[in-house]
Motif scaffolding. Structure first.
Motif, PDB file in Angstrom:
ATOM      1  N   ILE A  30      57.592  97.112  18.027  1.00 13.31           N
ATOM      2  CA  ILE A  30      56.829  96.326  18.997  1.00 13.31           C
ATOM      3  C   ILE A  30      56.473  97.232  20.164  1.00 13.31           C
ATOM      4  O   ILE A  30      57.356  97.770  20.839  1.00 13.31           O
ATOM      5  CB  ILE A  30      57.634  95.118  19.506  1.00 13.31           C
ATOM      6  N   GLN A  31      55.179  97.417  20.401  1.00 14.94           N
ATOM      7  CA  GLN A  31      54.690  98.214  21.521  1.00 14.94           C
ATOM      8  C   GLN A  31      53.980  97.302  22.522  1.00 14.94           C
ATOM      9  O   GLN A  31      53.122  96.507  22.138  1.00 14.94           O
ATOM     10  CB  GLN A  31      53.720  99.298  21.038  1.00 14.94           C
ATOM     11  N   VAL A  32      54.364  97.437  23.782  1.00 15.61           N
ATOM     12  CA  VAL A  32      53.792  96.611  24.842  1.00 15.61           C
ATOM     13  C   VAL A  32      53.030  97.519  25.807  1.00 15.61           C
ATOM     14  O   VAL A  32      53.575  98.522  26.280  1.00 15.61           O
ATOM     15  CB  VAL A  32      54.892  95.833  25.591  1.00 15.61           C
ATOM     16  N   THR A  33      51.780  97.155  26.088  1.00 16.95           N
ATOM     17  CA  THR A  33      50.959  97.907  27.031  1.00 16.95           C
ATOM     18  C   THR A  33      50.744  97.073  28.282  1.00 16.95           C
ATOM     19  O   THR A  33      50.238  95.949  28.217  1.00 16.95           O
ATOM     20  CB  THR A  33      49.604  98.280  26.416  1.00 16.95           C
ATOM     21  N   ILE A  34      51.131  97.647  29.436  1.00 20.21           N
ATOM     22  CA  ILE A  34      51.056  96.958  30.714  1.00 20.21           C
ATOM     23  C   ILE A  34      49.961  97.613  31.551  1.00 20.21           C
ATOM     24  O   ILE A  34      49.958  98.840  31.715  1.00 20.21           O
ATOM     25  CB  ILE A  34      52.391  97.033  31.463  1.00 20.21           C
ATOM     26  N   THR A  72      52.073  95.167  17.097  1.00 19.22           N
ATOM     27  CA  THR A  72      53.218  95.257  16.208  1.00 19.22           C
ATOM     28  C   THR A  72      52.877  96.049  14.955  1.00 19.22           C
ATOM     29  O   THR A  72      51.721  96.123  14.536  1.00 19.22           O
ATOM     30  CB  THR A  72      53.708  93.857  15.799  1.00 19.22           C
ATOM     31  N   SER A  73      53.922  96.637  14.371  1.00 20.42           N
ATOM     32  CA  SER A  73      53.786  97.382  13.119  1.00 20.42           C
ATOM     33  C   SER A  73      54.853  96.907  12.150  1.00 20.42           C
ATOM     34  O   SER A  73      55.905  96.403  12.563  1.00 20.42           O
ATOM     35  CB  SER A  73      53.940  98.888  13.359  1.00 20.42           C
ATOM     36  N   GLU A  74      54.591  97.081  10.867  1.00 24.74           N
ATOM     37  CA  GLU A  74      55.520  96.632   9.846  1.00 24.74           C
ATOM     38  C   GLU A  74      55.779  97.734   8.832  1.00 24.74           C
ATOM     39  O   GLU A  74      54.979  98.656   8.664  1.00 24.74           O
ATOM     40  CB  GLU A  74      54.976  95.406   9.112  1.00 24.74           C
TER      41      GLU A  74
END
Length: 400
Positions: free
Chosen positions: A139-143, A99-101
């Motif tokens: 929000i970045q999701v790595t699969i 996550t980043s803010e």
């Protein structure tokens, strides 16, 4: 009776709420990431520069003695699917969440934290903890084997620390195999899988046993200003690390029976962790899917005012001519935000929202989060020019 899980000489995990996300990697030339003021959606939980944050765990109920822990293997799991189900994999369905803010006075986004999630559906529904995505503007999701994708928040239940995300444009993903957490008993063998220490890559696993069921835990920050109660959780005798939050607790059949949500304050782990029963989590997910919002279940984007806040200190109260420390101190206002548009500047003290006094960060957050972007609230605040009341039209902002 209460046990404090904060061994002397060990720092609490960075973050807030039970089970905290791991910090992002240290930045070159510095001692670590600068996690300055977050923006009130309310997201004061992540205001490291304004309040000391971390987690101390206390727990009660159920047996006091945990089973001996099996030391963490730190092993990387194989990538083959679970036997008997071509569409499920205990590894391919465990994802990294980063996550980043948005930070006051900074251009762009900065790293916020890292955690874990689980793929529920082939088209990209992701189950994780609310605290993993709380405060995130991105929000970045790595699969594993599928690369990275942006995710949006479908709904959250902050009280029970559950969040449902949706990946953009996903299809054909491996999914977790759901177990029945009502059958879990003390002594059952388990495997805990997550993104330990936020390192990314293939998930790591540690083996252990179920120490107890039906536990209640309280996670609170060291200052004691914020706490959260989680009930009916599973206690596991296995090492749990920062970054494992939102990860899976598997039974002997490779089925998910719990979501890792809390651990000890020492980052190295001490053979103890806590997990939300998967039956409870899926019940919340089904309410979110059905669009059943409530005071506990928040759907989609929530209201955002654009102020960085902290408790009022006596010196600032005196500076503003206040005789007490009631209210919430505005330490920063985002340019162009709803708060800025009504003339709010820092320092100021918010006294009421819609006529109701707000004296804690949680009260302010609840008052804002009960609204959606486009809705209005009436805010009364005091600054060096006196008292003001204005109607604020809320915008969309970070996850709550």
């Amino acid at each position: 009776m209460t046990d404090e899980m904060n061994p002397v000489g060990h720092e609490p995990w960075t973050g807030y709420h039970a089970g905290l996300p791991a910090p992002p990697p240290a930045q070159p030339g510095g001692g670590g990431p600068h996690r300055a003021r977050g923006w009130i959606a309310l997201l004061v939980a992540m205001l490291v520069s304004l309040a000391v944050v971390g987690s101390l765990l206390a727990f009660s109920g159920g047996p006091r003695t945990a089973s001996p822990a099996i030391p963490s293997t730190g092993a990387t799991l194989p990538t083959s699917p679970a036997s008997g189900s071509a569409g499920t994999s205990p590894v391919g369905a465990i994802v990294d969440i980063n996550t980043s803010e948005q930070v006051l006075g900074a251009d762009g986004l900065r790293p916020l934290g890292a955690g874990t999630g689980m793929v529920l559906t082939a088209d990209g529904e992701i189950l994780t903890n609310n605290h993993v995505v709380e405060g995130a503007s991105s929000i970045q999701v790595t699969i594993p084997g599928h690369g990275s994708s942006t995710a949006t928040v479908v709904g959250v239940d902050p009280t029970d620390d559950v969040a449902l995300l949706q990946l953009n444009g996903a299809s054909g993903l491996p999914t977790i195999a759901l177990g029945d957490s009502s059958t879990v008993q003390a002594g059952d063998p388990i495997t805990a899988i997550g993104n330990a220490f936020g390192r990314g890559g293939q998930p790591t696993a540690t083996t252990g046993t179920v120490a107890a069921v039906h536990r209640s835990i309280t996670a609170r920050d060291p200052s004691g200003t914020s706490s959260e109660r989680l009930n009916d959780v599973i206690q596991i005798a296995a090492d749990v690390h920062p970054g494992d939050s939102g990860g899976a607790v598997l039974n002997a059949q490779g089925q998910v029976v719990g979501i890792i949500t809390a651990g000890p304050s020492r980052s190295s782990g001490n053979g103890t962790g806590f997990a939300i029963p998967i039956n409870s989590a899926i019940g919340i997910v089904n309410e979110i899917r059905a669009g059943h919002g409530s005071s506990e279940i928040l759907l989609g984007e929530r209201g955002f005012m654009g102020v960085a806040v902290q408790p009022v200190d006596p010196a600032t109260a005196a500076q503003l001519g206040l005789s007490d420390t009631a209210g919430i101190l505005v330490a920063g206002v985002q340019p162009g935000s709803p708060a800025a548009k009504v003339g709010m500047t820092a320092p100021a003290v918010i006294r009421t929202i819609d006529g109701q006094a707000v004296n804690t960060l949680d009260e302010l957050g609840n008052a804002i989060h009960s609204k959606v972007p486009g809705e209005q609230i009436q805010v009364t605040w005091v600054d060096q020019q006196g008292q003001h009341t204005a109607t604020v039209t809320l915008a969309s902002g970070p996850a709550v």
